[in-house]
Design a protein around this motif. Structure first.
Motif, short mmCIF file in Angstrom:
data_model
loop_
_atom_site.label_atom_id
_atom_site.label_comp_id
_atom_site.label_asym_id
_atom_site.label_seq_id
_atom_site.Cartn_x
_atom_site.Cartn_y
_atom_site.Cartn_z
N ASP A 30 -49.39 4.08 -6.90
CA ASP A 30 -49.34 3.02 -7.91
C ASP A 30 -48.86 3.61 -9.23
OD1 ASP A 30 -50.25 0.91 -6.33
OD2 ASP A 30 -52.35 1.38 -6.74
N TYR A 31 -47.95 2.89 -9.86
CA TYR A 31 -47.49 3.24 -11.21
C TYR A 31 -48.26 2.38 -12.20
CZ TYR A 31 -44.53 2.83 -15.38
OH TYR A 31 -44.07 2.78 -16.68
N PHE A 32 -48.87 3.04 -13.18
CA PHE A 32 -49.55 2.36 -14.27
C PHE A 32 -49.47 3.26 -15.48
CE2 PHE A 32 -52.72 5.00 -12.29
CZ PHE A 32 -53.47 5.49 -13.34
N PHE A 33 -49.82 2.74 -16.63
CA PHE A 33 -49.83 3.55 -17.84
C PHE A 33 -51.22 3.46 -18.45
CE2 PHE A 33 -48.38 -0.65 -18.87
CZ PHE A 33 -49.03 -0.97 -20.03
N ARG A 34 -51.54 4.43 -19.27
CA ARG A 34 -52.90 4.54 -19.81
C ARG A 34 -53.07 3.96 -21.21
NH1 ARG A 34 -51.92 9.25 -16.95
NH2 ARG A 34 -53.36 9.57 -15.22
N GLN A 87 -36.42 4.92 1.99
CA GLN A 87 -36.62 3.85 2.97
C GLN A 87 -37.93 3.09 2.71
OE1 GLN A 87 -34.29 3.15 5.45
NE2 GLN A 87 -33.09 4.64 4.32
N GLY A 88 -38.58 3.42 1.62
CA GLY A 88 -39.87 2.82 1.33
C GLY A 88 -39.76 1.39 0.80
N THR A 89 -40.89 0.87 0.41
CA THR A 89 -41.00 -0.48 -0.13
C THR A 89 -41.54 -0.41 -1.55
OG1 THR A 89 -41.48 -1.31 2.09
CG2 THR A 89 -42.05 -2.75 0.25
N ILE A 90 -40.98 -1.24 -2.41
CA ILE A 90 -41.45 -1.33 -3.80
C ILE A 90 -42.04 -2.73 -4.01
CG2 ILE A 90 -40.76 -1.30 -6.24
CD1 ILE A 90 -40.40 1.44 -4.98
N HIS A 91 -43.24 -2.77 -4.54
CA HIS A 91 -43.88 -4.02 -4.97
C HIS A 91 -44.08 -3.87 -6.48
CE1 HIS A 91 -44.90 -5.10 -0.82
NE2 HIS A 91 -45.18 -3.81 -0.67
N ALA A 92 -43.65 -4.87 -7.25
CA ALA A 92 -43.72 -4.70 -8.70
C ALA A 92 -43.93 -6.02 -9.41
CB ALA A 92 -42.43 -4.05 -9.20
N ALA A 93 -44.39 -5.90 -10.64
CA ALA A 93 -44.40 -7.04 -11.55
C ALA A 93 -42.94 -7.44 -11.78
CB ALA A 93 -45.05 -6.64 -12.88
N LYS A 94 -42.72 -8.64 -12.25
CA LYS A 94 -41.36 -9.07 -12.57
C LYS A 94 -40.92 -8.42 -13.87
CE LYS A 94 -41.72 -13.54 -10.35
NZ LYS A 94 -41.85 -14.98 -10.56
N VAL A 105 -48.69 -1.64 -12.04
CA VAL A 105 -47.49 -2.40 -12.43
C VAL A 105 -46.49 -2.37 -11.29
CG1 VAL A 105 -45.59 -2.49 -14.10
CG2 VAL A 105 -47.87 -1.80 -14.86
N LEU A 106 -46.49 -1.27 -10.55
CA LEU A 106 -45.55 -1.09 -9.45
C LEU A 106 -46.22 -0.24 -8.38
CD1 LEU A 106 -41.83 -0.42 -9.60
CD2 LEU A 106 -43.23 1.28 -8.45
N ARG A 107 -45.93 -0.56 -7.13
CA ARG A 107 -46.48 0.21 -6.00
C ARG A 107 -45.32 0.70 -5.14
NH1 ARG A 107 -51.34 -2.25 -3.12
NH2 ARG A 107 -52.29 -0.97 -4.71
N ALA A 115 -41.92 9.22 -1.23
CA ALA A 115 -42.68 8.73 -2.37
C ALA A 115 -42.84 9.82 -3.43
CB ALA A 115 -44.04 8.21 -1.91
N GLN A 116 -43.04 11.06 -2.98
CA GLN A 116 -43.17 12.17 -3.92
C GLN A 116 -41.86 12.43 -4.65
OE1 GLN A 116 -46.29 14.23 -4.02
NE2 GLN A 116 -45.34 14.46 -6.02
N ILE A 117 -40.76 12.42 -3.93
CA ILE A 117 -39.46 12.74 -4.51
C ILE A 117 -39.04 11.74 -5.59
CG2 ILE A 117 -36.97 12.80 -3.97
CD1 ILE A 117 -37.70 14.41 -1.46
N VAL A 118 -39.43 10.46 -5.46
CA VAL A 118 -38.97 9.46 -6.43
C VAL A 118 -39.89 9.30 -7.64
CG1 VAL A 118 -37.76 8.19 -4.60
CG2 VAL A 118 -40.03 7.42 -5.32
N GLU A 119 -41.01 10.01 -7.67
CA GLU A 119 -41.98 9.81 -8.74
C GLU A 119 -41.40 10.06 -10.14
OE1 GLU A 119 -46.44 11.14 -10.19
OE2 GLU A 119 -45.41 12.38 -8.72
N THR A 120 -40.77 11.20 -10.36
CA THR A 120 -40.25 11.52 -11.69
C THR A 120 -39.17 10.53 -12.10
OG1 THR A 120 -40.78 13.86 -11.47
CG2 THR A 120 -39.08 13.28 -13.07
N LEU A 121 -38.29 10.19 -11.19
CA LEU A 121 -37.24 9.21 -11.46
C LEU A 121 -37.84 7.87 -11.90
CD1 LEU A 121 -34.19 8.46 -11.26
CD2 LEU A 121 -34.66 7.82 -8.89
N LEU A 122 -38.82 7.43 -11.17
CA LEU A 122 -39.52 6.17 -11.48
C LEU A 122 -40.13 6.22 -12.88
CD1 LEU A 122 -41.88 4.36 -9.04
CD2 LEU A 122 -42.69 4.95 -11.30
#
Length: 190
Positions: A30-34, A87-94, A105-107, A115-122
């Motif tokens: 999950d992507y979120f901010f603090r 090849q993963g799936t992204i679920h996100a707020a609009k 905000v995004l999963r 999933a690990q490789i795309v973390e920094t890019l995300l």
């Protein structure tokens, strides 16, 4: 976009998953901010379209793979990245939605390696564009119905100006001076 647009940490972790036979394990991040930017009461979510477009093109070229070997990553792991595609799936707020701290905000769902490789890019794409969109929304709330035109290409660093143009539009600006961004994103040009 090259898969090397990341931190070495991400590739090192992905290598561990690969070498221990766990790279196919399913993962959910999950992507979120603090903290809210600008001590404000909200954040405008932006950057999703750019993230999704980037993920569709993300790959490692032969030159990338050779470089990874040259810097000491395991050759079997580096070679395994030749056919890497997200090849993963992204679920996100609009995009443009108001989001708040400590809430997902995004999963990202996929195998743990991708999933690990795309973390920094995300993080790079979403943090920056959400920051700019939030600032633009705050300016919009003060400006009322006045026209707001974005001229950030002169001030922002590198391609940041291009992406800031779109984020400003998401945050409520009316137009831009940036010809390339106007063409690519359908933003009114002034």
């Amino acid at each position: 976009m090259t898969g090397t647009y990341t931190d070495l940490y991400q590739l090192t972790m992905a290598q561990v998953y690969y070498l221990t036979g766990k790279s196919h394990y399913k993962a959910v991040f999950d992507y979120f901010f603090r903290k809210l930017p600008f001590d404000g009461g909200y954040t405008v979510f932006a950057g999703l379209a750019d993230l999704l477009a980037t993920l569709q093109e993300l790959h490692f070229s032969r030159e990338d793979i050779q470089y990874l070997k040259d810097i000491g990553l395991n050759p079997r792991f580096a070679d395994s990245l030749e056919n890497f595609r997200f090849q993963g799936t992204i679920h996100a707020a609009k995009e443009g939605e108001i989001v708040f701290p400590n809430e997902p905000v995004l999963r990202v769902e996929g195998n743990i390696l991708e999933a690990q490789i795309v973390e920094t890019l995300l993080l790079n794409i979403l943090n920056f564009q959400s920051l700019i969109a939030t600032k633009a929304a705050r300016m919009r709330s003060v400006a009322g119905d006045k026209i707001l035109s974005e001229f950030g290409l002169r001030r922002a660093q590198g391609m940041g100006g291009y992406h800031a143009t779109r984020a400003s539009f998401v945050g409520g600006f009316n137009s831009t001076s940036n010809v390339k961004a106007a063409l690519d994103f359908g933003i009114p040009l002034v």
